[in-house]
Write a protein that holds these residues in place. Structure first.
Motif, mmCIF file in Angstrom:
data_model
loop_
_atom_site.group_PDB
_atom_site.id
_atom_site.type_symbol
_atom_site.label_atom_id
_atom_site.label_comp_id
_atom_site.label_asym_id
_atom_site.label_seq_id
_atom_site.Cartn_x
_atom_site.Cartn_y
_atom_site.Cartn_z
ATOM 1 N N ALA A 1 10.622 -40.597 -18.465
ATOM 2 C CA ALA A 1 9.351 -39.910 -18.206
ATOM 3 C C ALA A 1 8.452 -39.936 -19.442
ATOM 4 O O ALA A 1 7.239 -40.135 -19.337
ATOM 5 N N ARG A 2 9.049 -39.753 -20.610
ATOM 6 C CA ARG A 2 8.264 -39.790 -21.847
ATOM 7 C C ARG A 2 7.682 -41.178 -22.080
ATOM 8 O O ARG A 2 6.512 -41.328 -22.438
ATOM 9 N N ARG A 3 8.466 -42.197 -21.825
ATOM 10 C CA ARG A 3 7.974 -43.559 -22.034
ATOM 11 C C ARG A 3 6.867 -43.917 -21.053
ATOM 12 O O ARG A 3 5.903 -44.583 -21.420
ATOM 13 N N VAL A 4 6.999 -43.468 -19.819
ATOM 14 C CA VAL A 4 5.944 -43.707 -18.835
ATOM 15 C C VAL A 4 4.664 -43.012 -19.272
ATOM 16 O O VAL A 4 3.565 -43.581 -19.202
ATOM 17 N N ARG A 5 4.798 -41.765 -19.731
ATOM 18 C CA ARG A 5 3.632 -41.016 -20.198
ATOM 19 C C ARG A 5 2.979 -41.692 -21.398
ATOM 20 O O ARG A 5 1.759 -41.763 -21.495
ATOM 21 N N GLU A 6 3.799 -42.195 -22.336
ATOM 22 C CA GLU A 6 3.247 -42.870 -23.511
ATOM 23 C C GLU A 6 2.562 -44.168 -23.119
ATOM 24 O O GLU A 6 1.529 -44.529 -23.684
#
Length: 92
Positions: free
Chosen positions: A81-86
Motif C-alpha cells: 500500500a505504501r509503494r502504491v501511494r508513493e
C-alpha cells in the motif's frame, strides 16, 4: 504536480513497517526458544508438562508462529500500500 523520483534510490522503511518487522522477529525468536526449551526439557527427563511454566512453553509456538505468519501478511500489505501511494505521488 507530482515530482518524479529516481528509480534507483531505495525506499525507506516507515514506522509501521519497522514495528511489524520487530514484532515478527520477536515472536519468531520467542517461539523457537520455547520449542528448543521444550526439547531440552524432554531430553533432561521432564515427564509432566502440565505443571509450572511448561504449559505456557508448550503452547507458545502453537500460537506464536501462526501469529507471525499473519503479521508477515500484514507487513506485505502495508508495504504494498505504501509503494502504491508513493508511485501515485500521494502521501497518506
Amino acid at each position: 504536480m507530482a515530482e518524479k523520483t529516481d528509480e534507483s534510490t531505495p525506499t525507506s522503511v516507515h514506522r509501521t513497517e519497522r514495528v511489524l518487522i520487530f514484532m515478527i522477529a520477536a515472536i519468531v525468536v520467542l517461539s523457537i526458544v520455547a520449542f528448543v526449551v521444550r526439547l531440552i526439557g524432554s531430553v533432561t527427563g521432564v515427564s509432566d508438562y502440565t505443571v509450572g511454566v511448561w504449559p505456557a512453553i508448550s503452547v507458545l509456538p502453537l500460537i506464536g508462529l501462526p501469529l507471525a505468519i499473519l503479521l508477515i501478511i500484514a507487513y506485505v500489505v502495508a508495504s504494498g500500500a505504501r509503494r502504491v501511494r508513493e508511485n501515485r505521488g500521494t502521501t497518506r
